[in-house]
Design a protein around this motif. Structure first.
Motif, PDB file in Angstrom:
ATOM      1  N   CYS A  62       0.843  -1.207   0.000  1.00 43.67           N
ATOM      2  CA  CYS A  62       0.000   0.000   0.000  1.00 43.67           C
ATOM      3  C   CYS A  62       0.879   1.259   0.000  1.00 43.67           C
ATOM      4  O   CYS A  62       1.614   1.507   0.947  1.00 43.67           O
ATOM      5  N   SER A  64       0.198   4.399   0.240  1.00 42.32           N
ATOM      6  CA  SER A  64      -0.160   5.537   1.087  1.00 42.32           C
ATOM      7  C   SER A  64      -0.355   5.125   2.547  1.00 42.32           C
ATOM      8  O   SER A  64      -0.874   5.899   3.338  1.00 42.32           O
ATOM      9  N   CYS A  92      -6.533   6.277   1.614  1.00 47.12           N
ATOM     10  CA  CYS A  92      -6.579   5.400   0.432  1.00 47.12           C
ATOM     11  C   CYS A  92      -6.674   6.231  -0.850  1.00 47.12           C
ATOM     12  O   CYS A  92      -7.448   7.183  -0.930  1.00 47.12           O
ATOM     13  N   ILE A  93      -5.876   5.857  -1.847  1.00 47.00           N
ATOM     14  CA  ILE A  93      -5.922   6.563  -3.140  1.00 47.00           C
ATOM     15  C   ILE A  93      -6.561   5.683  -4.217  1.00 47.00           C
ATOM     16  O   ILE A  93      -6.464   5.982  -5.403  1.00 47.00           O
ATOM     17  N   CYS A  95      -5.822   2.909  -5.586  1.00 46.06           N
ATOM     18  CA  CYS A  95      -4.893   2.498  -6.650  1.00 46.06           C
ATOM     19  C   CYS A  95      -5.080   1.040  -7.034  1.00 46.06           C
ATOM     20  O   CYS A  95      -4.723   0.639  -8.148  1.00 46.06           O
ATOM     21  N   GLY A  96      -5.591   0.227  -6.125  1.00 52.40           N
ATOM     22  CA  GLY A  96      -5.815  -1.188  -6.434  1.00 52.40           C
ATOM     23  C   GLY A  96      -4.593  -2.070  -6.238  1.00 52.40           C
ATOM     24  O   GLY A  96      -4.625  -3.261  -6.560  1.00 52.40           O
ATOM     25  N   CYS A  98      -3.377  -3.238  -3.507  1.00 52.11           N
ATOM     26  CA  CYS A  98      -3.689  -4.286  -2.521  1.00 52.11           C
ATOM     27  C   CYS A  98      -4.383  -5.456  -3.216  1.00 52.11           C
ATOM     28  O   CYS A  98      -4.072  -6.621  -2.958  1.00 52.11           O
TER      29      CYS A  98
END
Ligand code: SF4
Ligand code: SF4
Length: 143
Positions: A62, A64, A92-93, A95-96, A98
């Motif tokens: 992750c 961020s 959370c941004i 981004c996917g 994870c």
């Protein structure tokens, strides 16, 4: 003089009978594209158990540092599972990463986009709020 007036009237009439491009939000919600990235949630198996094995890979990738806590426990057959899982959605941004890193397909970005809140602490999701079934029925508190 009369021609432009008729043209204007024709345009008005045409739009009266065409399909509206606006929606009655929030009663009607705009469908999102299949690749839309909403917030992360934990996937559950058919038997109701969580698919996550608490390996913490998602937390490591992750960018961020939104995944705050993954607290593992061990079952009687030495299977691991999380007893706590906390994601701070204010960090959370979406981004996917994870989702990509998870070896079990246990965390997925859903299609929910209504995350506005008056109180940021509401957006710190624990394991129950992150679990797929419950997050699908979650609505913002101000609605
Ligand atoms: S979507 Fe990205 S920022 Fe959000 S929790 Fe997953 S890895 Fe972290
Ligand atoms: S969601 Fe996936 S990557 Fe994250 S701890 Fe669970 S099994 Fe590991």
């Amino acid at each position: 003089m009369i021609i432009p007036l008729l043209k204007g009237l024709a345009t008005t009439l045409k739009h009266c009978f065409s399909k509206p491009i606006t929606l009655q939000y929030p009663e009607v919600k705009r469908p999102v594209y299949p690749r839309f990235r909403g917030h992360p949630e934990l996937v559950i198996n058919d038997d109701g158990s969580r698919r996550c094995v608490a390996c913490t890979l998602c937390k490591v990738v992750c960018p961020s540092k939104a995944i705050k806590v993954i607290e593992p426990a061990e079952g009687e057959h030495h299977e691991k599972y999380p007893v706590q899982f906390i994601i701070d959605l204010t960090r959370c941004i979406f981004c996917g990463f994870c989702q990509e890193a998870c070896p079990k397909g246990a965390i997925k970005l859903n299609n929910l986009y209504e995350l506005a809140q008056y109180d940021k602490s509401i957006l710190v999701y624990d394991i129950n709020k992150l679990t797929q079934e419950t997050s699908q029925i979650r609505m913002p508190d101000w609605l």
